[in-house]
Design a protein around this motif. Sequence first.
Motif, PDB file in Angstrom:
ATOM      1  N   ALA A 246      37.814  37.966  29.817  1.00 12.99           N
ATOM      2  CA  ALA A 246      38.272  38.320  31.166  1.00 12.99           C
ATOM      3  C   ALA A 246      38.071  37.113  32.068  1.00 12.99           C
ATOM      4  N   ILE A 247      39.093  36.785  32.832  1.00 13.54           N
ATOM      5  CA  ILE A 247      39.080  35.558  33.628  1.00 13.54           C
ATOM      6  C   ILE A 247      39.010  35.857  35.123  1.00 13.54           C
ATOM      7  N   ASP A 248      38.222  35.060  35.827  1.00 14.00           N
ATOM      8  CA  ASP A 248      38.225  35.063  37.288  1.00 14.00           C
ATOM      9  C   ASP A 248      39.100  33.887  37.737  1.00 14.00           C
ATOM     10  N   PRO A 249      40.310  34.156  38.256  1.00 14.89           N
ATOM     11  CA  PRO A 249      41.219  33.076  38.631  1.00 14.89           C
ATOM     12  C   PRO A 249      41.126  32.673  40.107  1.00 14.89           C
ATOM     13  N   THR A 250      39.988  32.968  40.763  1.00 15.41           N
ATOM     14  CA  THR A 250      39.858  32.729  42.205  1.00 15.41           C
ATOM     15  C   THR A 250      40.174  31.290  42.593  1.00 15.41           C
ATOM     16  N   LYS A 251      39.699  30.347  41.798  1.00 18.73           N
ATOM     17  CA  LYS A 251      39.915  28.932  42.118  1.00 18.73           C
ATOM     18  C   LYS A 251      41.407  28.605  42.172  1.00 18.73           C
ATOM     19  N   LEU A 252      42.176  29.117  41.217  1.00 21.00           N
ATOM     20  CA  LEU A 252      43.618  28.873  41.193  1.00 21.00           C
ATOM     21  C   LEU A 252      44.316  29.623  42.331  1.00 21.00           C
ATOM     22  N   GLU A 253      43.833  30.818  42.630  1.00 20.93           N
ATOM     23  CA  GLU A 253      44.419  31.584  43.731  1.00 20.93           C
ATOM     24  C   GLU A 253      44.224  30.867  45.063  1.00 20.93           C
ATOM     25  N   LYS A 254      43.102  30.180  45.232  1.00 20.17           N
ATOM     26  CA  LYS A 254      42.877  29.397  46.448  1.00 20.17           C
ATOM     27  C   LYS A 254      43.842  28.216  46.536  1.00 20.17           C
ATOM     28  N   LEU A 255      44.321  27.772  45.374  1.00 27.21           N
ATOM     29  CA  LEU A 255      45.316  26.696  45.350  1.00 27.21           C
ATOM     30  C   LEU A 255      46.699  27.219  45.729  1.00 27.21           C
ATOM     31  N   GLY A 256      46.888  28.557  45.631  1.00 31.89           N
ATOM     32  CA  GLY A 256      48.157  29.139  46.068  1.00 31.89           C
ATOM     33  C   GLY A 256      48.889  29.978  45.051  1.00 31.89           C
ATOM     34  N   TRP A 257      48.213  30.327  43.942  1.00 36.25           N
ATOM     35  CA  TRP A 257      48.892  31.083  42.873  1.00 36.25           C
ATOM     36  C   TRP A 257      48.468  32.547  42.889  1.00 36.25           C
ATOM     37  N   LYS A 258      49.436  33.412  42.619  1.00 32.17           N
ATOM     38  CA  LYS A 258      49.173  34.829  42.387  1.00 32.17           C
ATOM     39  C   LYS A 258      50.122  35.300  41.291  1.00 32.17           C
ATOM     40  N   PRO A 259      49.661  36.146  40.349  1.00 35.35           N
ATOM     41  CA  PRO A 259      50.584  36.676  39.341  1.00 35.35           C
ATOM     42  C   PRO A 259      51.590  37.634  39.967  1.00 35.35           C
ATOM     43  N   MET A 260      52.829  37.555  39.518  1.00 32.78           N
ATOM     44  CA  MET A 260      53.879  38.451  40.010  1.00 32.78           C
ATOM     45  C   MET A 260      53.904  39.766  39.249  1.00 32.78           C
ATOM     46  N   TYR A 261      53.530  39.713  37.959  1.00 36.42           N
ATOM     47  CA  TYR A 261      53.695  40.863  37.079  1.00 36.42           C
ATOM     48  C   TYR A 261      52.427  41.700  36.973  1.00 36.42           C
ATOM     49  N   THR A 262      52.540  43.002  37.200  1.00 37.64           N
ATOM     50  CA  THR A 262      51.527  43.927  36.723  1.00 37.64           C
ATOM     51  C   THR A 262      51.745  44.079  35.222  1.00 37.64           C
ATOM     52  N   PHE A 263      50.731  44.573  34.518  1.00 43.40           N
ATOM     53  CA  PHE A 263      50.922  44.759  33.083  1.00 43.40           C
ATOM     54  C   PHE A 263      52.003  45.801  32.812  1.00 43.40           C
TER      55      PHE A 263
END
Length: 340
Positions: A286-303
């Motif tokens: 399980a990944i915490d993507p907070t660092k990348l999200e602060k750069l401006g990324w968010k996933p578009m797809y729900t599972f």
Amino acid sequence: MIKKKVLVTGGAGFIGGNFVQYMINNYANYDIYNLDFLTYAGDLTKHRNIETTENYHFIKADIEDRETIIPLFEKEKFDYVVHFAAESHVDRSITDPSVFVRTNVLGTQVLLDAAKQVGITKFVHVSTDEVYGELDFNPATFFTEETPLQPNSPYSASKASSDLLVRAYHETYGLPINITRCSNNYGPYHFPEKLIPLTISRILNDQKVPVYGDGKNIRDWLHVIDHCAAIDLVMHQGVNGEVYNVGGHNEKPNLEVVKTIINALGKSQDLIEFVEDRLGHDKRYAIDPTKLEKLGWKPMYTFEAGIAQTIQWYLDNKEWWEQIISGEYQKYFDEQYILK
């Protein structure tokens, strides 16, 4: 205007192939070079729709072949390298670790030497969350970029080794790099021996679906297009030398994933067949993507949206995966999955 040149290694594979398509669709002013050795998981039919595109170029080469790679870099003077090329199937690494060391470690070193020699803008090394080892089932624990590397399979050990090489070339030589570590990808053109496409293809053929152990192992699922967007962002805006985790916020036990697909296709759960667990099978990622999200990324797809789109893609493209499931693949399948 001089076009920027982007070398994508492993661009005939699953994630690399989707990234090539993503770049062609989004960057008409970039020349995209797809370098692939076309091993068992490399398939160029996915690029039929772009193979005549002016800014798409294919090069068949082995990343371990220094005599080919170094002159190629000297000739083309690539601006960016996005390095996907790797042996990536855990089960195959258990059968023959040496292939994984050669490709994933020595091949990466050749690319790093070439990139250092010509002076590139950015070298993006695409890695995996598996280098962190495993998590327990506590839903409050996650991998971060600071999590120590504790790989548990020959595959993940080879990827961790290549990660460390990439880092060392930044620290020692000042090579501009980023490392991305992603959770399990899914989506179009996924090779049929991976869990989701394996399940879809076997269910559509009314064949038993093998599930390792008790099926409770948990993975975080990331749609491949979300991953492509993340790499694009890191390539252009990532801070040199930094690692970025890419996660989908979609943790699911393997058995739940299989049941979701079975239900979506209107088939019976009697098709599930539990098989002997894989050696060194990690319980949870399980990944915490907070660092990348602060750069401006968010996933578009729900599972839920992503798996529905993926199932439909496999229904609409049966000719693609049916041509792959044959011969040597079937022999490998029969040897790999042992009934409990």
